[in-house]
Design an enzyme around this catalytic site. Structure first.
Site, mmCIF file in Angstrom:
data_model
loop_
_atom_site.group_PDB
_atom_site.id
_atom_site.type_symbol
_atom_site.label_atom_id
_atom_site.label_comp_id
_atom_site.label_asym_id
_atom_site.label_seq_id
_atom_site.Cartn_x
_atom_site.Cartn_y
_atom_site.Cartn_z
ATOM 1 C CB SER A 145 76.456 25.431 -92.323
ATOM 2 O OG SER A 145 76.776 26.565 -93.106
ATOM 3 C CE1 TYR A 160 75.021 28.548 -88.081
ATOM 4 C CE2 TYR A 160 76.336 28.891 -90.060
ATOM 5 C CZ TYR A 160 75.175 28.441 -89.459
ATOM 6 O OH TYR A 160 74.172 27.872 -90.214
HETATM 7 P P1 NAP Z 1 65.333 29.857 -89.067
HETATM 8 O O1 NAP Z 1 64.308 30.228 -90.102
HETATM 9 O O2 NAP Z 1 65.820 30.895 -88.105
HETATM 10 O O3 NAP Z 1 64.799 28.589 -88.269
HETATM 11 C C1 NAP Z 1 65.472 28.074 -87.143
HETATM 12 C C2 NAP Z 1 64.440 27.744 -86.093
HETATM 13 O O4 NAP Z 1 65.108 27.164 -84.955
HETATM 14 C C3 NAP Z 1 63.681 28.966 -85.595
HETATM 15 O O5 NAP Z 1 62.287 28.722 -85.565
HETATM 16 C C4 NAP Z 1 64.253 29.160 -84.199
HETATM 17 O O6 NAP Z 1 63.365 29.771 -83.294
HETATM 18 C C5 NAP Z 1 64.504 27.718 -83.804
HETATM 19 N N1 NAP Z 1 65.356 27.620 -82.622
HETATM 20 C C6 NAP Z 1 66.340 28.485 -82.228
HETATM 21 N N2 NAP Z 1 66.851 28.082 -81.057
HETATM 22 C C7 NAP Z 1 66.195 26.953 -80.704
HETATM 23 C C8 NAP Z 1 66.266 26.095 -79.585
HETATM 24 N N3 NAP Z 1 67.138 26.311 -78.595
HETATM 25 N N4 NAP Z 1 65.432 25.017 -79.524
HETATM 26 C C9 NAP Z 1 64.549 24.797 -80.522
HETATM 27 N N5 NAP Z 1 64.421 25.590 -81.600
HETATM 28 C C10 NAP Z 1 65.238 26.645 -81.693
HETATM 29 O O7 NAP Z 1 66.650 29.277 -89.766
HETATM 30 P P2 NAP Z 1 66.886 28.396 -91.088
HETATM 31 O O8 NAP Z 1 67.635 29.227 -92.033
HETATM 32 O O9 NAP Z 1 65.671 27.674 -91.497
HETATM 33 O O10 NAP Z 1 67.959 27.377 -90.470
HETATM 34 C C11 NAP Z 1 67.669 26.035 -90.177
HETATM 35 C C12 NAP Z 1 68.988 25.292 -90.010
HETATM 36 O O11 NAP Z 1 69.739 25.372 -91.229
HETATM 37 C C13 NAP Z 1 69.888 25.901 -88.935
HETATM 38 O O12 NAP Z 1 70.557 24.851 -88.254
HETATM 39 C C14 NAP Z 1 70.891 26.710 -89.721
HETATM 40 O O13 NAP Z 1 72.085 26.891 -89.039
HETATM 41 C C15 NAP Z 1 71.044 25.831 -90.944
HETATM 42 N N6 NAP Z 1 71.556 26.532 -92.122
HETATM 43 C C16 NAP Z 1 70.882 27.575 -92.676
HETATM 44 C C17 NAP Z 1 71.401 28.202 -93.790
HETATM 45 C C18 NAP Z 1 70.714 29.367 -94.455
HETATM 46 O O14 NAP Z 1 71.318 29.990 -95.348
HETATM 47 N N7 NAP Z 1 69.491 29.694 -94.104
HETATM 48 C C19 NAP Z 1 72.636 27.770 -94.332
HETATM 49 C C20 NAP Z 1 73.277 26.706 -93.746
HETATM 50 C C21 NAP Z 1 72.738 26.087 -92.637
HETATM 51 P P3 NAP Z 1 63.482 31.392 -83.087
HETATM 52 O O15 NAP Z 1 63.107 31.994 -84.405
HETATM 53 O O16 NAP Z 1 62.499 31.642 -81.985
HETATM 54 O O17 NAP Z 1 64.910 31.645 -82.714
#
Ligand code: NAP
Length: 254
Positions: A145, A160
């Site tokens: 991130s 985080y």
């Molecule tokens: P998201 O829509 O919440 O997707 C994350 C997924 O990971 C969800 O389906 C979640 O399930 C699942 N998850 C959570 N805990 C888990 C576990 N222990 N084992 C397996 N799966 C698990 O988030 P996103 O925004 O797409 O984020 C994806 C990645 O990008 C993350 O690593 C996040 O930190 C990173 N990121 C995101 C952003 C942003 O602005 N969106 C920015 C920088 C980095 P549940 O919904 O059931 O919890």
């Protein structure tokens, strides 16, 4: 010559945290499938992950695997290798965040955020690497991130930022250790991406402040991060390892 279409033709890929309908994981899995890969989507909710995999077309798998559980990661990998014979690409995408300030972070918060993001990346990598080593080929993409690079200040708290900075360190150390085995390891650093990870906790004030700091003037789209993952997973990036690829709209320019 590398083709622009079918960049992952015939490849077998795993994406963790891939069930979230608007998430980076599913967008990445979808783009990989469009480029010819067969996918295993891993996530926590069986119904959601099976539906997500079915939405990609036939042959893709949706499996329950909690990346916090090392044994579950090994078991899942073993099953996939037995079925497919090999895994070519792993995207460590599963992650959670919390908008806490330093002194609000309790032990349980710290553990939750570190366990999914950092420990989960380690567990899945440890499960996939022995097979990649035997075949002397593989690509691992870890989702970090911009918070890791600029000291948070987007949505997630300091724990985080620490977890995501840990992922950068892990990525670079893995890249160095695994390069002689033909395995490339890289990180993608998304900025502010329009997904559901903020879980309704993003206030209009927070949103306004974040957008003000983005030169491109908008949130990123999950598919725009998926494009970075595709590049790093494909032969286009055959000479790229240990890199951090930013997808942040200019929010942080080094
Ligand atoms: P998201 O829509 O919440 O997707 C994350 C997924 O990971 C969800 O389906 C979640 O399930 C699942 N998850 C959570 N805990 C888990 C576990 N222990 N084992 C397996 N799966 C698990 O988030 P996103 O925004 O797409 O984020 C994806 C990645 O990008 C993350 O690593 C996040 O930190 C990173 N990121 C995101 C952003 C942003 O602005 N969106 C920015 C920088 C980095 P549940 O919904 O059931 O919890």
């Amino acid at each position: 010559m590398v083709q622009v279409a079918g960049l992952l033709d015939g490849k077998f890929a795993i994406v963790t945290g891939a069930a979230s309908a608007r998430g980076i994981g599913l967008a990445t899995a979808r783009l990989f499938a469009e480029h010819g890969a067969t996918l295993a989507l891993l996530d926590l909710d069986r119904g959601a992950v099976e539906a997500a995999a079915a939405g990609l077309g036939s042959g893709h798998l949706g499996l329950v695997c909690d990346v916090r559980d090392a044994e579950a990661c090994r078991r899942t990998m073993g099953g996939l290798e037995a079925r497919w014979g090999r895994i070519d690409v792993l995207v460590n995408n599963a992650g959670i965040t919390q908008p806490l300030r330093l002194c609000e972070i309790r032990r349980a918060d710290y553990d939750a955020v570190l366990d999914v993001n950092l420990r989960g990346t380690l567990h899945m990598s440890q499960a996939v690497v022995p097979g990649m080593r035997r075949r002397r080929a593989g690509a691992i993409v870890n989702i970090s991130s911009v918070s890791a690079q600029r000291g948070g200040g987007v949505f997630g708290g300091p724990h985080y930022a620490a977890a995501k900075a840990g992922i950068l360190g892990l990525t670079k150390a893995m890249a160095r250790e695994l390069a002689p085995d033909g395995i490339r390891v890289n990180a993608v650093c998304p900025g502010f991406i329009d997904t559901d990870i903020t879980a309704g906790k993003l206030t209009p004030e927070m949103l306004g402040r974040i957008l003000e700091g983005i030169p491109l003037g908008r949130a990123g789209r999950a598919r725009e991060v998926a494009g970075c993952c595709l590049f790093l997973a494909s032969e286009l990036a055959a000479y790229v390892t240990g890199a951090e690829l930013d997808a942040n709209g200019g929010l942080l320019i080094h």
